[in-house]
Write a protein that holds these residues in place. Structure first.
Motif, PDB file in Angstrom:
ATOM      1  N   VAL A 233       0.593  -0.599  -0.056  1.00  0.00           N
ATOM      2  CA  VAL A 233       0.099  -0.580  -0.368  1.00  0.00           C
ATOM      3  C   VAL A 233       1.022   1.164  -0.139  1.00  0.00           C
ATOM      4  N   ALA A 234       0.269   2.177  -1.164  1.00  0.00           N
ATOM      5  CA  ALA A 234       1.583   3.868  -0.868  1.00  0.00           C
ATOM      6  C   ALA A 234       1.221   4.706  -0.534  1.00  0.00           C
ATOM      7  N   ILE A 235       1.411   4.263   1.102  1.00  0.00           N
ATOM      8  CA  ILE A 235       1.208   5.499   2.142  1.00  0.00           C
ATOM      9  C   ILE A 235       1.264   7.430   1.027  1.00  0.00           C
ATOM     10  N   THR A 236       0.539   8.097   1.383  1.00  0.00           N
ATOM     11  CA  THR A 236       0.480   9.832   0.689  1.00  0.00           C
ATOM     12  C   THR A 236       0.090  10.951   1.515  1.00  0.00           C
ATOM     13  N   ASN A 237       0.426  11.433   1.487  1.00  0.00           N
ATOM     14  CA  ASN A 237       0.199  13.082   1.511  1.00  0.00           C
ATOM     15  C   ASN A 237      -1.142  13.815   1.480  1.00  0.00           C
ATOM     16  N   ALA A 238      -1.225  14.461   2.119  1.00  0.00           N
ATOM     17  CA  ALA A 238      -2.186  15.127   1.019  1.00  0.00           C
ATOM     18  C   ALA A 238      -2.465  16.129  -0.034  1.00  0.00           C
ATOM     19  N   ASP A 239      -1.275  16.633  -1.127  1.00  0.00           N
ATOM     20  CA  ASP A 239      -0.435  16.321  -1.805  1.00  0.00           C
ATOM     21  C   ASP A 239      -0.248  15.476  -2.906  1.00  0.00           C
ATOM     22  N   ASN A 240      -1.033  14.236  -2.342  1.00  0.00           N
ATOM     23  CA  ASN A 240      -0.713  12.404  -3.321  1.00  0.00           C
ATOM     24  C   ASN A 240       0.902  12.172  -3.415  1.00  0.00           C
ATOM     25  N   LYS A 241       1.938  12.740  -3.015  1.00  0.00           N
ATOM     26  CA  LYS A 241       3.302  12.980  -2.438  1.00  0.00           C
ATOM     27  C   LYS A 241       3.307  11.543  -1.569  1.00  0.00           C
ATOM     28  N   LEU A 242       4.234  10.523  -2.178  1.00  0.00           N
ATOM     29  CA  LEU A 242       4.349   9.912  -1.252  1.00  0.00           C
ATOM     30  C   LEU A 242       5.198   9.326  -0.373  1.00  0.00           C
ATOM     31  N   LYS A 243       4.635   9.047   0.746  1.00  0.00           N
ATOM     32  CA  LYS A 243       5.920   9.072   1.971  1.00  0.00           C
ATOM     33  C   LYS A 243       6.504   7.662   2.462  1.00  0.00           C
ATOM     34  N   GLY A 244       5.616   6.834   2.452  1.00  0.00           N
ATOM     35  CA  GLY A 244       6.294   5.241   2.660  1.00  0.00           C
ATOM     36  C   GLY A 244       5.316   3.948   2.276  1.00  0.00           C
ATOM     37  N   VAL A 245       5.584   2.943   2.515  1.00  0.00           N
ATOM     38  CA  VAL A 245       4.872   2.256   1.676  1.00  0.00           C
ATOM     39  C   VAL A 245       4.678   1.193   2.848  1.00  0.00           C
ATOM     40  N   PHE A 246       3.466   0.800   2.986  1.00  0.00           N
ATOM     41  CA  PHE A 246       3.629  -0.381   3.893  1.00  0.00           C
ATOM     42  C   PHE A 246       3.128  -2.355   3.205  1.00  0.00           C
ATOM     43  N   THR A 247       3.722  -2.442   3.364  1.00  0.00           N
ATOM     44  CA  THR A 247       3.449  -4.714   2.855  1.00  0.00           C
ATOM     45  C   THR A 247       3.330  -4.865   3.408  1.00  0.00           C
ATOM     46  N   ASP A 248       3.098  -6.552   2.862  1.00  0.00           N
ATOM     47  CA  ASP A 248       2.635  -7.966   3.859  1.00  0.00           C
ATOM     48  C   ASP A 248       3.552  -7.712   4.824  1.00  0.00           C
ATOM     49  N   GLY A 249       5.078  -7.929   4.559  1.00  0.00           N
ATOM     50  CA  GLY A 249       6.177  -8.226   5.147  1.00  0.00           C
ATOM     51  C   GLY A 249       6.081  -6.754   6.551  1.00  0.00           C
ATOM     52  N   ASP A 250       5.722  -6.126   5.904  1.00  0.00           N
ATOM     53  CA  ASP A 250       5.539  -4.281   7.761  1.00  0.00           C
ATOM     54  C   ASP A 250       4.257  -4.939   8.194  1.00  0.00           C
ATOM     55  N   LEU A 251       3.705  -5.616   7.782  1.00  0.00           N
ATOM     56  CA  LEU A 251       2.248  -5.938   8.873  1.00  0.00           C
ATOM     57  C   LEU A 251       2.835  -6.719   9.915  1.00  0.00           C
ATOM     58  N   ARG A 252       3.330  -7.790   8.789  1.00  0.00           N
ATOM     59  CA  ARG A 252       3.934  -9.689  10.103  1.00  0.00           C
ATOM     60  C   ARG A 252       4.963  -8.866  11.171  1.00  0.00           C
ATOM     61  N   ARG A 253       6.044  -7.714  10.658  1.00  0.00           N
ATOM     62  CA  ARG A 253       6.781  -7.591  11.521  1.00  0.00           C
ATOM     63  C   ARG A 253       6.532  -6.389  12.530  1.00  0.00           C
ATOM     64  N   TRP A 254       4.960  -5.714  11.741  1.00  0.00           N
ATOM     65  CA  TRP A 254       4.670  -4.894  13.287  1.00  0.00           C
ATOM     66  C   TRP A 254       3.863  -5.592  14.630  1.00  0.00           C
ATOM     67  N   LEU A 255       3.267  -6.684  13.457  1.00  0.00           N
ATOM     68  CA  LEU A 255       2.287  -7.548  14.981  1.00  0.00           C
ATOM     69  C   LEU A 255       3.131  -7.936  15.796  1.00  0.00           C
ATOM     70  N   MET A 256       4.172  -9.014  14.913  1.00  0.00           N
ATOM     71  CA  MET A 256       5.601  -9.581  15.963  1.00  0.00           C
ATOM     72  C   MET A 256       6.445  -8.641  16.855  1.00  0.00           C
ATOM     73  N   LYS A 257       6.178  -8.173  16.674  1.00  0.00           N
ATOM     74  CA  LYS A 257       7.031  -7.063  17.645  1.00  0.00           C
ATOM     75  C   LYS A 257       6.166  -6.626  18.551  1.00  0.00           C
ATOM     76  N   GLY A 258       4.622  -6.677  18.799  1.00  0.00           N
ATOM     77  CA  GLY A 258       3.491  -5.701  19.479  1.00  0.00           C
ATOM     78  C   GLY A 258       3.017  -5.016  18.804  1.00  0.00           C
ATOM     79  N   GLY A 259       3.391  -4.667  18.151  1.00  0.00           N
ATOM     80  CA  GLY A 259       2.211  -3.732  17.551  1.00  0.00           C
ATOM     81  C   GLY A 259       1.117  -3.854  17.343  1.00  0.00           C
ATOM     82  N   VAL A 260      -0.558  -2.476  17.711  1.00  0.00           N
ATOM     83  CA  VAL A 260      -0.767  -2.645  17.125  1.00  0.00           C
ATOM     84  C   VAL A 260      -1.544  -2.263  15.920  1.00  0.00           C
ATOM     85  N   ILE A 261      -2.760  -3.016  15.836  1.00  0.00           N
ATOM     86  CA  ILE A 261      -3.381  -2.980  14.236  1.00  0.00           C
ATOM     87  C   ILE A 261      -4.146  -1.466  14.214  1.00  0.00           C
ATOM     88  N   THR A 262      -4.380  -0.602  15.545  1.00  0.00           N
ATOM     89  CA  THR A 262      -5.138   0.223  15.657  1.00  0.00           C
ATOM     90  C   THR A 262      -3.851   1.387  15.926  1.00  0.00           C
TER      91      THR A 262
END
Length: 320
Positions: A233-262
């Motif tokens: 998923v592309a993450i953009t600001n209000a001007d549609n400029k790319l700020k970063g990306v969020f991938t399936d791998g990012d999701l797994r790593r986030w959850l494994m280190k205790g991050g919450v989906i909220t």
């Protein structure tokens, strides 16, 4: 019967190979000058021949046309009934006749000289009317036809084909004809697709682009991942400029280190993330995916504005 068939086939192949082997020693100044004539031609190359010579002529014209020399085939009989109008001053004509005595060419040659056009003869008899009337004569003589009756053009037809290929390849090298040039005349082939197809031609656009705001949550990004199935998923600001990306791998790593989906997606995304431009070749994008072991990327403009997205499956679907 089986042995008879195999014997006949072997004799045919051996005879044609033996006759073809004699061609190299016949390459002389006429061949060089014929190539230079075609190279300097600002018009077209017209190939003509009747019978088996006509079939080979069609192939020679097609090979020339696909390798940087504008060329087409004209049937001698049709030429005498109107198609001579396709030939104009400054063109080059290749006339093919093994015997050099084709009746149609006796009528055509004076008309061609009156235009005028350059005339190249492919013949097995350089001292024939055709051989002597041409500006340059390419000797395709065969001492023996593979046909047991010595009648069907076999060895002579192969010789003509080989000499036509020799001329086409010589011209390719003289022009520094590249695979990119070849692709332009073969856009529907696999080579054309690989060398001409760009990321912008096959990337996902509009609502098919997986994208959320930089104010979104991991949950929002997860829904967008599921909706598009692109793998990022592309993450953009209000001007549609790319700020970063969020991938399936990012999701797994986030959850494994205790991050919450909220949590805010900015906390879990990869910055800046790998990107492509619409002008890059799709084959290059494929190679980069393999190099970096990734499967998808957002496509951005020079100023970082999100314009599309693409993954490895999209590239494979394009035939690359």
């Amino acid at each position: 019967m089986q042995e008879l068939l195999l014997t006949a086939a072997r004799e045919t192949i051996e005879t044609e190979l033996r006759e073809a082997a004699n061609l190299a020693e016949r390459l002389n100044n006429d061949f060089i000058q014929a190539c230079l004539l075609i190279q300097a031609c600002r018009g077209k190359v017209i190939v003509s021949g009747i019978g088996k010579s006509g079939h080979i002529g069609r192939k020679i014209a097609a090979t020339l046309a696909s390798t940087g020399t504008p060329a087409f085939y004209v049937h001698p009989a049709e030429a005498l009934h109107g198609d001579l109008g396709m030939i104009t001053a400054g063109d080059v004509v290749i006339l093919i006749s093994s015997s050099g005595h084709a009746a149609e060419f006796r009528l055509i040659v004076p008309l061609l000289k009156a235009l005028p056009v350059g005339i190249i003869a492919f013949t097995g008899n350089p001292h024939s009317p055709l051989g002597e009337a041409a500006d340059y004569c390419i000797n395709i003589h065969a001492n023996k036809e593979a046909c047991p009756l010595g009648l069907a053009p076999t060895s002579s037809a192969v010789n003509t084909l080989i000499m036509g290929d020799a001329m086409a390849v010589a011209l390719m090298r003289a022009r520094n004809f590249s695979e990119h040039d070849f692709a332009r005349s073969h856009p529907a082939g696999s080579l054309g697709t690989r060398l001409l197809c760009r990321v912008g031609d096959i990337m996902r656009n509009a609502e098919k682009i997986p994208c959320v705001s930089d104010r979104a949550t991991v949950t929002d990004a997860l829904f967008e991942l599921t909706r598009t199935g692109l793998g990022l998923v592309a993450i953009t600001n209000a001007d549609n400029k790319l700020k970063g990306v969020f991938t399936d791998g990012d999701l797994r790593r986030w959850l494994m280190k205790g991050g919450v989906i909220t949590a805010a997606v900015q906390d879990a995304m990869t910055v800046p993330g790998f990107t492509l431009s619409a002008g890059q070749l799709a084959a290059e994008a494929q190679a980069l995916f393999q190099q970096y072991k990734i499967s998808a990327a957002p496509v951005v403009t020079e100023d970082g504005t999100l314009s599309g997205a693409i993954n490895a499956h999209d590239i494979r679907e394009a035939g690359i």
